[in-house]
Write a protein that holds these residues in place. Structure first.
Motif, PDB file in Angstrom:
ATOM      1  N   PRO A  13      11.506  55.192  22.789  1.00 24.15           N
ATOM      2  CA  PRO A  13      11.815  55.626  21.477  1.00 24.15           C
ATOM      3  C   PRO A  13      10.461  56.411  20.841  1.00 24.15           C
ATOM      4  O   PRO A  13      10.630  57.460  19.972  1.00 24.15           O
ATOM      5  N   ALA A  14       9.311  55.960  21.242  1.00 28.19           N
ATOM      6  CA  ALA A  14       8.166  56.439  20.583  1.00 28.19           C
ATOM      7  C   ALA A  14       8.158  57.827  21.410  1.00 28.19           C
ATOM      8  O   ALA A  14       7.517  58.724  20.809  1.00 28.19           O
ATOM      9  N   ALA A  15       8.111  57.935  22.569  1.00 30.93           N
ATOM     10  CA  ALA A  15       7.995  59.192  23.349  1.00 30.93           C
ATOM     11  C   ALA A  15       9.103  60.125  22.966  1.00 30.93           C
ATOM     12  O   ALA A  15       8.720  61.335  22.693  1.00 30.93           O
ATOM     13  N   ILE A  16       9.987  59.928  22.691  1.00 33.30           N
ATOM     14  CA  ILE A  16      11.313  60.805  22.400  1.00 33.30           C
ATOM     15  C   ILE A  16      10.904  61.271  20.852  1.00 33.30           C
ATOM     16  O   ILE A  16      11.025  62.435  20.669  1.00 33.30           O
ATOM     17  N   GLY A  17      10.582  60.494  19.955  1.00 35.94           N
ATOM     18  CA  GLY A  17      10.071  60.936  18.807  1.00 35.94           C
ATOM     19  C   GLY A  17       8.846  61.892  18.534  1.00 35.94           C
ATOM     20  O   GLY A  17       8.726  62.799  17.984  1.00 35.94           O
ATOM     21  N   LEU A  18       7.866  61.712  19.673  1.00 34.94           N
ATOM     22  CA  LEU A  18       6.634  62.506  19.701  1.00 34.94           C
ATOM     23  C   LEU A  18       7.125  64.033  20.155  1.00 34.94           C
ATOM     24  O   LEU A  18       6.454  64.821  19.826  1.00 34.94           O
ATOM     25  N   ALA A  19       8.100  63.818  21.024  1.00 31.86           N
ATOM     26  CA  ALA A  19       8.511  64.933  21.619  1.00 31.86           C
ATOM     27  C   ALA A  19       9.560  65.932  20.875  1.00 31.86           C
ATOM     28  O   ALA A  19       9.766  67.187  21.016  1.00 31.86           O
ATOM     29  N   LYS A  20      10.218  65.215  19.908  1.00 31.95           N
ATOM     30  CA  LYS A  20      11.362  65.730  19.418  1.00 31.95           C
ATOM     31  C   LYS A  20      10.957  66.985  18.705  1.00 31.95           C
ATOM     32  O   LYS A  20      10.250  67.296  18.069  1.00 31.95           O
ATOM     33  N   GLY A  21      11.889  67.950  18.775  1.00 27.11           N
ATOM     34  CA  GLY A  21      11.816  69.298  18.233  1.00 27.11           C
ATOM     35  C   GLY A  21      10.844  70.015  18.497  1.00 27.11           C
ATOM     36  O   GLY A  21      10.758  71.279  17.890  1.00 27.11           O
ATOM     37  N   ASN A  22      10.090  69.800  19.784  1.00 28.94           N
ATOM     38  CA  ASN A  22       9.055  70.971  20.279  1.00 28.94           C
ATOM     39  C   ASN A  22       9.454  71.214  21.561  1.00 28.94           C
ATOM     40  O   ASN A  22       9.319  70.299  22.574  1.00 28.94           O
ATOM     41  N   ALA A  23       9.754  72.327  21.871  1.00 22.14           N
ATOM     42  CA  ALA A  23      10.207  72.890  23.297  1.00 22.14           C
ATOM     43  C   ALA A  23       9.172  72.861  24.072  1.00 22.14           C
ATOM     44  O   ALA A  23       9.405  72.974  25.316  1.00 22.14           O
ATOM     45  N   LEU A 205      19.230  68.064  32.096  1.00 22.02           N
ATOM     46  CA  LEU A 205      18.606  67.445  30.873  1.00 22.02           C
ATOM     47  C   LEU A 205      18.823  68.173  29.785  1.00 22.02           C
ATOM     48  O   LEU A 205      18.516  69.573  29.879  1.00 22.02           O
ATOM     49  N   LYS A 206      19.110  67.441  28.618  1.00 23.38           N
ATOM     50  CA  LYS A 206      18.969  68.140  27.223  1.00 23.38           C
ATOM     51  C   LYS A 206      17.766  68.095  26.587  1.00 23.38           C
ATOM     52  O   LYS A 206      16.821  67.352  27.146  1.00 23.38           O
ATOM     53  N   PRO A 207      17.400  68.866  25.890  1.00 23.42           N
ATOM     54  CA  PRO A 207      15.984  68.981  25.118  1.00 23.42           C
ATOM     55  C   PRO A 207      15.517  67.617  24.716  1.00 23.42           C
ATOM     56  O   PRO A 207      16.377  66.960  23.849  1.00 23.42           O
ATOM     57  N   GLY A 208      14.361  67.155  24.917  1.00 22.10           N
ATOM     58  CA  GLY A 208      13.739  65.973  24.549  1.00 22.10           C
ATOM     59  C   GLY A 208      14.108  65.053  25.375  1.00 22.10           C
ATOM     60  O   GLY A 208      13.741  63.711  25.187  1.00 22.10           O
ATOM     61  N   GLU A 209      15.100  65.046  26.385  1.00 26.83           N
ATOM     62  CA  GLU A 209      15.515  63.752  27.148  1.00 26.83           C
ATOM     63  C   GLU A 209      14.425  63.527  28.131  1.00 26.83           C
ATOM     64  O   GLU A 209      13.623  64.082  28.622  1.00 26.83           O
ATOM     65  N   LEU A 210      14.476  62.216  28.494  1.00 27.91           N
ATOM     66  CA  LEU A 210      13.684  61.296  29.085  1.00 27.91           C
ATOM     67  C   LEU A 210      14.294  60.386  30.405  1.00 27.91           C
ATOM     68  O   LEU A 210      15.163  59.988  29.716  1.00 27.91           O
ATOM     69  N   ILE A 211      13.860  60.585  31.330  1.00 30.32           N
ATOM     70  CA  ILE A 211      14.422  59.306  32.482  1.00 30.32           C
ATOM     71  C   ILE A 211      13.868  58.331  32.043  1.00 30.32           C
ATOM     72  O   ILE A 211      12.334  58.101  32.059  1.00 30.32           O
ATOM     73  N   THR A 212      14.433  57.120  31.987  1.00 32.94           N
ATOM     74  CA  THR A 212      14.098  55.443  31.932  1.00 32.94           C
ATOM     75  C   THR A 212      14.097  54.831  33.040  1.00 32.94           C
ATOM     76  O   THR A 212      13.286  53.983  33.252  1.00 32.94           O
ATOM     77  N   ALA A 213      15.137  55.258  33.977  1.00 34.90           N
ATOM     78  CA  ALA A 213      15.142  54.366  35.050  1.00 34.90           C
ATOM     79  C   ALA A 213      16.262  54.980  36.108  1.00 34.90           C
ATOM     80  O   ALA A 213      16.917  56.011  35.404  1.00 34.90           O
ATOM     81  N   VAL A 214      16.177  54.383  37.117  1.00 37.26           N
ATOM     82  CA  VAL A 214      17.067  54.894  38.268  1.00 37.26           C
ATOM     83  C   VAL A 214      17.698  53.620  38.805  1.00 37.26           C
ATOM     84  O   VAL A 214      17.183  52.690  39.053  1.00 37.26           O
ATOM     85  N   GLU A 215      19.143  53.609  39.090  1.00 34.76           N
ATOM     86  CA  GLU A 215      19.841  52.691  39.704  1.00 34.76           C
ATOM     87  C   GLU A 215      20.370  52.987  40.834  1.00 34.76           C
ATOM     88  O   GLU A 215      21.084  53.992  40.926  1.00 34.76           O
ATOM     89  N   LEU A 216      20.259  52.040  41.833  1.00 32.97           N
ATOM     90  CA  LEU A 216      20.801  52.280  43.171  1.00 32.97           C
ATOM     91  C   LEU A 216      21.921  51.205  43.262  1.00 32.97           C
ATOM     92  O   LEU A 216      21.863  50.025  42.959  1.00 32.97           O
TER      93      LEU A 216
END
Length: 329
Positions: A13-23, A205-216
């Protein structure tokens, strides 16, 4: 020099907030690709959000399967006991990529999102539709030994460079995302795009999206699996062709199930669905393997320097499947 701001995020959430709105914001993991692109001025971020504080756990799931934190390093994933026993093709794919030092830094999330190593993409003096839409593609008539033979377009013939992603494609991996609109998941096979007329749009990916995990998912027959990478030299080279394969054989020697994916041949990790369909229910013989390879590469198109990859891919598929049956072709 391109000035930028550096921020370190404690969680998603902190990472998304820091990047939000900045392309022009970029998430920074190990930096093994992004920093190179910044040095070449291909990437010019205004803000770097350090996400190495995201989860890096590698956790077995109830009923089988594995959840991999996006900040897990490639080294940690390749060394994990569950990966080595249940998904050996993944461990082998990771170990085939880059050097030990780079694997120590590179993260799972960053590996998935690394950009092509096409020399014309890195050369800002060259025409590249991926870097500058509408500029043209110098690779089509240039040195294209490493370029795509499947799924390419007049706008782009670049290939995806990841070894790890080829194994993940074969394993039906799911990618968990978070972003301004909330969390969601997408199949790795659907995450990367073919170039079409917009090779600059590389993922879903949509703007501001972040990979959090990968599931096998649980895949018991992935114990019988491997990864082979064919390259110009034994180390520190990208694939000309690579094959990730898992094979499930019935008692009578027929193919009950199979997973196949190719690397070094397309703009995205290439799941060999035509070859899989051609193999199921067929005897596990070199003849069946060759017929499946022919079916998969039927639509392949070579350029001046890379047409040899069509036959190379066919032979590598046959050899890898032969290896899994104990009958190297």
């Amino acid at each position: 020099m391109n000035p930028f701001t550096y921020e370190r995020a404690s969680d998603a959430p902190a990472a998304i907030g820091l990047a939000k709105g900045n392309a022009a914001a970029r998430y920074l993991g190990g930096g093994t690709n992004l920093v190179d692109l910044m040095r070449e001025t291909v990437e010019r971020p205004e803000i770097l959000v350090d996400v190495t504080g995201l989860p890096n756990d590698i956790e077995p799931r109830a009923g089988g399967g594995l959840l991999i934190g996006a900040a897990a390093t490639n080294t940690a994933l390749a060394a994990d006991a569950h990966v080595r026993t249940q998904y050996p093709l993944l461990a082998r794919a990771i170990l085939a990529g880059a050097s030990a030092q780079i694997r120590n830094m590179a993260t799972v999330g960053g590996n998935i999102l690394q950009r092509t190593r096409c020399r014309y993409f890195y050369d800002t003096a060259a025409a590249c539709n991926k870097r500058q839409p509408g500029a043209g593609c110098d690779a089509r008539d240039g040195f294209n030994r490493y370029h795509a033979i499947l799924g390419a377009s007049p706008a782009c013939v670049a290939t995806h460079p990841s070894d790890m992603c080829v194994a993940l494609a074969a394993l039906d991996a799911m990618v968990h995302l978070d972003g301004p609109a909330g969390p969601r998941s997408i199949a790795l096979l659907d995450l990367h795009r073919l170039p079409g007329d917009r090779p600059d749009i590389e993922t879903e990916l949509k703007p501001g999206e972040l990979i959090t995990a990968v599931e096998l998912p649980a895949l018991p027959f992935a114990r019988r699996s491997t990864y082979r990478k064919v390259r110009d030299r034994a180390s520190y080279a990208f694939a000309l062709v690579s094959v990730a394969a898992a094979l499930d054989l019935a008692e009578d020697g027929t193919v009950r199930d199979v997973r196949l994916a190719l690397g070094g041949v397309a703009h995205k990790p290439w799941r060999a669905l035509a070859a899989e369909a051609a193999l199921k229910g067929r005897p596990a013989t070199p003849e069946s393997f060759r017929a499946a390879a022919e079916a998969e590469l039927a639509a392949a198109t070579g350029l001046r320097d890379n047409a040899f990859k069509i036959e190379l891919a066919k032979r590598t598929i046959v050899a890898v499947l032969g290896d899994l049956t104990g009958d190297e072709a």
